[in-house]
Scaffold this motif. Structure first.
Motif, PDB file in Angstrom:
ATOM      1  N   GLY A 119      -2.338   0.760 -12.993  1.00  0.00           N
ATOM      2  CA  GLY A 119      -3.080   1.997 -13.162  1.00  0.00           C
ATOM      3  C   GLY A 119      -4.234   2.171 -12.199  1.00  0.00           C
ATOM      4  N   LEU A 120      -4.055   1.680 -10.976  1.00  0.00           N
ATOM      5  CA  LEU A 120      -5.116   1.816  -9.981  1.00  0.00           C
ATOM      6  C   LEU A 120      -4.525   2.183  -8.624  1.00  0.00           C
ATOM      7  N   VAL A 121      -5.385   2.494  -7.683  1.00  0.00           N
ATOM      8  CA  VAL A 121      -4.984   2.781  -6.309  1.00  0.00           C
ATOM      9  C   VAL A 121      -5.621   1.719  -5.419  1.00  0.00           C
ATOM     10  N   GLN A 122      -4.785   1.050  -4.630  1.00  0.00           N
ATOM     11  CA  GLN A 122      -5.280  -0.027  -3.768  1.00  0.00           C
ATOM     12  C   GLN A 122      -5.514   0.476  -2.353  1.00  0.00           C
ATOM     13  N   ASP A 123      -6.706   0.250  -1.849  1.00  0.00           N
ATOM     14  CA  ASP A 123      -7.043   0.594  -0.470  1.00  0.00           C
ATOM     15  C   ASP A 123      -6.516  -0.479   0.477  1.00  0.00           C
ATOM     16  N   SER A 135       4.282 -13.988  17.882  1.00  0.00           N
ATOM     17  CA  SER A 135       3.734 -14.911  16.889  1.00  0.00           C
ATOM     18  C   SER A 135       2.938 -14.206  15.800  1.00  0.00           C
ATOM     19  N   LYS A 136       2.723 -12.887  15.930  1.00  0.00           N
ATOM     20  CA  LYS A 136       1.898 -12.162  14.963  1.00  0.00           C
ATOM     21  C   LYS A 136       2.708 -11.087  14.258  1.00  0.00           C
ATOM     22  N   THR A 137       2.305 -10.817  13.028  1.00  0.00           N
ATOM     23  CA  THR A 137       2.902  -9.734  12.273  1.00  0.00           C
ATOM     24  C   THR A 137       2.146  -8.444  12.568  1.00  0.00           C
ATOM     25  N   GLY A 138       2.614  -7.355  12.012  1.00  0.00           N
ATOM     26  CA  GLY A 138       1.952  -6.076  12.192  1.00  0.00           C
ATOM     27  C   GLY A 138       2.891  -5.028  12.754  1.00  0.00           C
ATOM     28  N   PHE A 139       2.483  -3.793  12.624  1.00  0.00           N
ATOM     29  CA  PHE A 139       3.264  -2.673  13.122  1.00  0.00           C
ATOM     30  C   PHE A 139       3.041  -2.497  14.621  1.00  0.00           C
ATOM     31  N   ARG A 140       4.082  -2.074  15.315  1.00  0.00           N
ATOM     32  CA  ARG A 140       3.908  -1.725  16.717  1.00  0.00           C
ATOM     33  C   ARG A 140       3.144  -0.403  16.810  1.00  0.00           C
ATOM     34  N   PRO A 141       2.335  -0.233  17.825  1.00  0.00           N
ATOM     35  CA  PRO A 141       1.578   1.020  17.939  1.00  0.00           C
ATOM     36  C   PRO A 141       2.449   2.265  17.859  1.00  0.00           C
ATOM     37  N   GLU A 142       3.622   2.208  18.471  1.00  0.00           N
ATOM     38  CA  GLU A 142       4.499   3.382  18.470  1.00  0.00           C
ATOM     39  C   GLU A 142       5.123   3.661  17.103  1.00  0.00           C
ATOM     40  N   GLU A 143       5.010   2.715  16.177  1.00  0.00           N
ATOM     41  CA  GLU A 143       5.531   2.913  14.818  1.00  0.00           C
ATOM     42  C   GLU A 143       4.545   3.619  13.907  1.00  0.00           C
ATOM     43  N   LEU A 144       3.303   3.742  14.314  1.00  0.00           N
ATOM     44  CA  LEU A 144       2.251   4.135  13.385  1.00  0.00           C
ATOM     45  C   LEU A 144       2.523   5.471  12.708  1.00  0.00           C
ATOM     46  N   GLU A 145       2.973   6.460  13.456  1.00  0.00           N
ATOM     47  CA  GLU A 145       3.207   7.782  12.863  1.00  0.00           C
ATOM     48  C   GLU A 145       4.226   7.708  11.735  1.00  0.00           C
ATOM     49  N   SER A 146       5.341   7.042  11.980  1.00  0.00           N
ATOM     50  CA  SER A 146       6.371   6.947  10.948  1.00  0.00           C
ATOM     51  C   SER A 146       5.907   6.098   9.770  1.00  0.00           C
ATOM     52  N   VAL A 147       5.123   5.070  10.027  1.00  0.00           N
ATOM     53  CA  VAL A 147       4.598   4.234   8.943  1.00  0.00           C
ATOM     54  C   VAL A 147       3.658   5.052   8.054  1.00  0.00           C
ATOM     55  N   LEU A 148       2.817   5.863   8.656  1.00  0.00           N
ATOM     56  CA  LEU A 148       1.924   6.701   7.865  1.00  0.00           C
ATOM     57  C   LEU A 148       2.707   7.684   7.012  1.00  0.00           C
ATOM     58  N   GLN A 149       3.798   8.209   7.533  1.00  0.00           N
ATOM     59  CA  GLN A 149       4.634   9.102   6.747  1.00  0.00           C
ATOM     60  C   GLN A 149       5.220   8.394   5.531  1.00  0.00           C
ATOM     61  N   GLU A 150       5.649   7.139   5.732  1.00  0.00           N
ATOM     62  CA  GLU A 150       6.188   6.360   4.608  1.00  0.00           C
ATOM     63  C   GLU A 150       5.080   6.004   3.624  1.00  0.00           C
ATOM     64  N   ALA A 151       3.929   5.602   4.136  1.00  0.00           N
ATOM     65  CA  ALA A 151       2.818   5.229   3.254  1.00  0.00           C
ATOM     66  C   ALA A 151       2.360   6.417   2.412  1.00  0.00           C
ATOM     67  N   ALA A 152       2.446   7.608   2.972  1.00  0.00           N
ATOM     68  CA  ALA A 152       2.010   8.805   2.254  1.00  0.00           C
ATOM     69  C   ALA A 152       2.852   9.054   1.001  1.00  0.00           C
ATOM     70  N   ARG A 153       4.035   8.457   0.942  1.00  0.00           N
ATOM     71  CA  ARG A 153       4.919   8.646  -0.214  1.00  0.00           C
ATOM     72  C   ARG A 153       4.663   7.625  -1.322  1.00  0.00           C
ATOM     73  N   LEU A 154       3.796   6.661  -1.064  1.00  0.00           N
ATOM     74  CA  LEU A 154       3.559   5.598  -2.045  1.00  0.00           C
ATOM     75  C   LEU A 154       2.406   6.013  -2.959  1.00  0.00           C
ATOM     76  N   PRO A 155       2.657   6.124  -4.257  1.00  0.00           N
ATOM     77  CA  PRO A 155       1.699   6.794  -5.145  1.00  0.00           C
ATOM     78  C   PRO A 155       0.420   6.023  -5.451  1.00  0.00           C
ATOM     79  N   ALA A 156       0.423   4.711  -5.295  1.00  0.00           N
ATOM     80  CA  ALA A 156      -0.753   3.925  -5.696  1.00  0.00           C
ATOM     81  C   ALA A 156      -1.377   3.200  -4.512  1.00  0.00           C
ATOM     82  N   LEU A 157      -1.232   3.807  -3.343  1.00  0.00           N
ATOM     83  CA  LEU A 157      -1.716   3.219  -2.107  1.00  0.00           C
ATOM     84  C   LEU A 157      -2.622   4.218  -1.400  1.00  0.00           C
ATOM     85  N   SER A 158      -3.713   3.724  -0.818  1.00  0.00           N
ATOM     86  CA  SER A 158      -4.578   4.569  -0.006  1.00  0.00           C
ATOM     87  C   SER A 158      -4.836   3.860   1.322  1.00  0.00           C
ATOM     88  N   VAL A 159      -4.350   4.449   2.395  1.00  0.00           N
ATOM     89  CA  VAL A 159      -4.589   3.896   3.732  1.00  0.00           C
ATOM     90  C   VAL A 159      -5.961   4.349   4.194  1.00  0.00           C
TER      91      VAL A 159
END
Length: 236
Positions: A119-123, A135-159
């Motif tokens: 029942g909370l929203v995680q930042d 050797s490192k994890t993380g999104f590629r810079p060119e992925e950011l737009e599509s990742v934000l679109q996917e994140a926007a659909r997650l109800p308990a997440l705040s980027v």
């Protein structure tokens, strides 16, 4: 390291942040100082808080839980700044005000799932693998737009912004191109219109390169050895 040494180091870091901010035409009040408290005990953490750090950032879930049980972080927000495995999400969501290392869609989905159940929203911040290091994890810079679109659909997440760890370099200025690339990504997304996405924090810069990160737009730096001295890497 003694309490007095930690206090002196925090003052030194603050002064260096202020100098770098002034060189960039910024106010030092814009920049948050996170103490990276990995491998430092509860008393050292308390000393850093008394010295005036804004945030405590932990890398390891078990260590974080142990120190939290000792009330080590009282008085400042607790952030999770290390790599987060999906099976540890339930131990972090709700305890940490901000997760810096959201580095994959499955992890974002799991964070949202656990947060929704509670029942909370995680930042979170989206971790960008700005140099494309295998050797490192993380999104590629060119992925950011599509990742934000996917994140926007997650109800308990705040980027709330972006985070990056550039390569280890011999000189701090060697990371300037990566910091500037992150600043551009950050600025480009500040006007994004998704309800659960805001570009509030650009988390980059550690003990070896934080002044260069501040010059390039960081408003949250993560300092470990610069505050606590060299870590004892013989312990776990």
């Amino acid at each position: 390291m003694t309490t007095a040494e930690i206090e002196r180091n925090v003052k030194t870091v603050r002064a260096e942040i202020a100098r770098a901010a002034a060189e960039a035409g910024r106010s030092p009040r814009e920049i948050l100082l996170a103490a990276a408290t990995k491998m430092n005990d509860a008393e050292a953490v308390r000393a850093a808080i008394r010295a005036g750090v804004d945030i405590c950032g932990e890398n390891r879930v078990q260590e974080m839980l142990e120190k939290n049980a000792q009330n080590a972080y009282a008085g400042v927000p607790l952030h999770f700044i290390g790599h987060l495995q999906k099976n540890k999400v339930r131990q972090v969501v709700g305890l940490c005000a901000l997760i810096h290392s959201a580095d994959s869609l499955p992890l974002l989905q799991e964070i949202s799932r656990v947060a929704l159940k509670r029942g909370l929203v995680q930042d979170v911040l989206l971790e960008i693998n700005v140099a494309g290091e295998a050797s490192k994890t993380g999104f590629r810079p060119e992925e950011l737009e599509s990742v934000l679109q996917e994140a926007a659909r997650l109800p308990a997440l705040s980027v709330r912004g972006l985070m990056a760890i550039p390569p280890i370099c011999a000189k701090p200025e060697d990371n300037r191109p990566f910091f500037l690339q992150m600043q551009k990504l950050f600025v480009d997304k500040t006007e994004i219109k998704y309800d659960n996405v805001r570009m509030d924090f650009l988390s980059m810069g550690m003990s070896g390169d934080y002044t260069e990160a501040v010059r390039c737009g960081a408003n949250l730096v993560r300092i470990g050895s610069g505050i606590f001295g060299p870590r004892n890497t013989t312990t776990t």
